[in-house]
Design an enzyme around this catalytic site. Structure first.
Site, short mmCIF file in Angstrom:
data_model
loop_
_atom_site.label_atom_id
_atom_site.label_comp_id
_atom_site.label_asym_id
_atom_site.label_seq_id
_atom_site.Cartn_x
_atom_site.Cartn_y
_atom_site.Cartn_z
N TYR A 23 83.68 79.33 55.26
CA TYR A 23 83.18 77.96 55.19
C TYR A 23 84.20 76.96 54.65
O TYR A 23 83.91 75.77 54.55
CB TYR A 23 81.92 77.92 54.32
CG TYR A 23 80.79 78.76 54.87
CD1 TYR A 23 80.02 78.33 55.94
CD2 TYR A 23 80.52 80.02 54.33
CE1 TYR A 23 79.00 79.11 56.45
CE2 TYR A 23 79.50 80.81 54.83
CZ TYR A 23 78.74 80.34 55.90
OH TYR A 23 77.73 81.12 56.41
N HIS A 28 80.28 70.70 55.57
CA HIS A 28 79.28 70.99 54.55
C HIS A 28 79.91 71.28 53.19
O HIS A 28 79.21 71.29 52.18
CB HIS A 28 78.43 72.18 54.99
CG HIS A 28 76.95 71.99 54.85
ND1 HIS A 28 76.36 70.76 54.66
CD2 HIS A 28 75.93 72.89 54.86
CE1 HIS A 28 75.05 70.91 54.57
NE2 HIS A 28 74.76 72.19 54.67
N TYR A 73 74.97 79.77 48.11
CA TYR A 73 74.85 79.17 49.43
C TYR A 73 74.02 77.90 49.30
O TYR A 73 73.19 77.75 48.41
CB TYR A 73 74.28 80.13 50.49
CG TYR A 73 75.27 81.22 50.83
CD1 TYR A 73 76.29 80.99 51.74
CD2 TYR A 73 75.22 82.45 50.20
CE1 TYR A 73 77.24 81.97 52.03
CE2 TYR A 73 76.16 83.44 50.48
CZ TYR A 73 77.17 83.19 51.40
OH TYR A 73 78.11 84.15 51.65
N ASN A 75 71.50 76.27 50.59
CA ASN A 75 70.05 76.11 50.54
C ASN A 75 69.42 76.55 49.22
O ASN A 75 68.25 76.27 48.97
CB ASN A 75 69.39 76.87 51.69
CG ASN A 75 69.74 76.28 53.04
OD1 ASN A 75 70.53 75.34 53.15
ND2 ASN A 75 69.15 76.81 54.09
N ASP A 100 77.90 66.26 51.07
CA ASP A 100 78.22 65.67 52.37
C ASP A 100 77.07 64.79 52.85
O ASP A 100 75.92 64.99 52.45
CB ASP A 100 78.50 66.77 53.40
CG ASP A 100 77.33 67.73 53.56
OD1 ASP A 100 76.99 68.43 52.59
OD2 ASP A 100 76.73 67.76 54.66
N ASN A 121 69.66 70.02 52.64
CA ASN A 121 69.03 71.19 52.03
C ASN A 121 69.53 71.49 50.62
O ASN A 121 68.78 72.01 49.78
CB ASN A 121 69.21 72.42 52.92
CG ASN A 121 68.35 72.35 54.16
OD1 ASN A 121 67.32 71.70 54.19
ND2 ASN A 121 68.78 73.03 55.21
#
Length: 197
Positions: A23, A28, A73, A75, A100, A121
């Protein structure tokens, strides 16, 4: 549950993102990148494992601060934020979140004292976990998806094109400066100086 300005830490600064090389550099993860820029400017590195995240301690304008990159992560970011905020007894008003925002053009910033999750999220998880949306956030523009049929997850988990990466690196530095201004001079000064730029 939260007490304002404990003796141990006055501000909790959170950069949102997803852990792992997969990532790195994605839209994100601009919260991570901005937090890293802030840490570098303060001469520290967020690499201490605690609160389901990576953290560092620093000082901004005489205030003790904790820098935190949740590794839950995106969420589940709220789990990490809630644990750190509870431990250091930091009130929501002193939790500054870097995240973001697809509604802003790439490189634009927006400083806000509070607000809803706006479909994000990570912010949604924090609001749910700490039971408040009265926390400041510095939103970092990553641009809207190119057309309505484009999958939003694919967009935010995609990397910036080469033509935008240098400008985004400067944006992370400005986001870091916005945090410092927010703490040193207050939300209005930060908004006036950085919003829309």
């Amino acid at each position: 549950m939260f007490l304002k300005r404990s003796s141990g830490c006055e501000y909790l600064i959170v950069g949102l993102g997803n852990p792992g090389m997969k990532y790195r550099g994605t839209r994100h993860n601009v919260g991570y990148a901005a937090l890293d820029a802030l840490a570098e400017s303060l001469g520290v590195k967020a690499d201490r494992v605690k609160f389901q995240g990576l953290m560092a301690q620093a000082s901004i304008a005489g205030h003790k601060v904790i820098l935190l990159k949740p590794t839950t992560y995106m969420n589940l970011s709220g789990q990490s934020v809630q644990a750190a905020a509870k431990f250091y007894q930091v009130s929501p008003e002193h939790i500054i979140v870097l995240s973001d925002d697809i509604s802003l053009e790439p490189g634009r910033l927006r400083v806000r004292r509070n607000g809803s999750a706006g479909g994000h999220n990570g912010l949604k998880s924090i609001i749910s976990s700490i039971g408040s949306q009265e926390f400041p956030r510095i939103k970092i523009g990553v641009g809207a998806k190119p057309h309505p049929d484009y999958d939003l997850a694919d967009w935010v988990l995609g990397v910036f094109p080469l033509t935008e990466r240098e400008a985004m690196a400067e944006t992370y530095k400005r986001a870091a400066q916005a945090v410092v201004t927010y703490i040193d001079k207050g939300p209005e000064a930060a908004a006036n100086q950085f919003n829309g730029k």
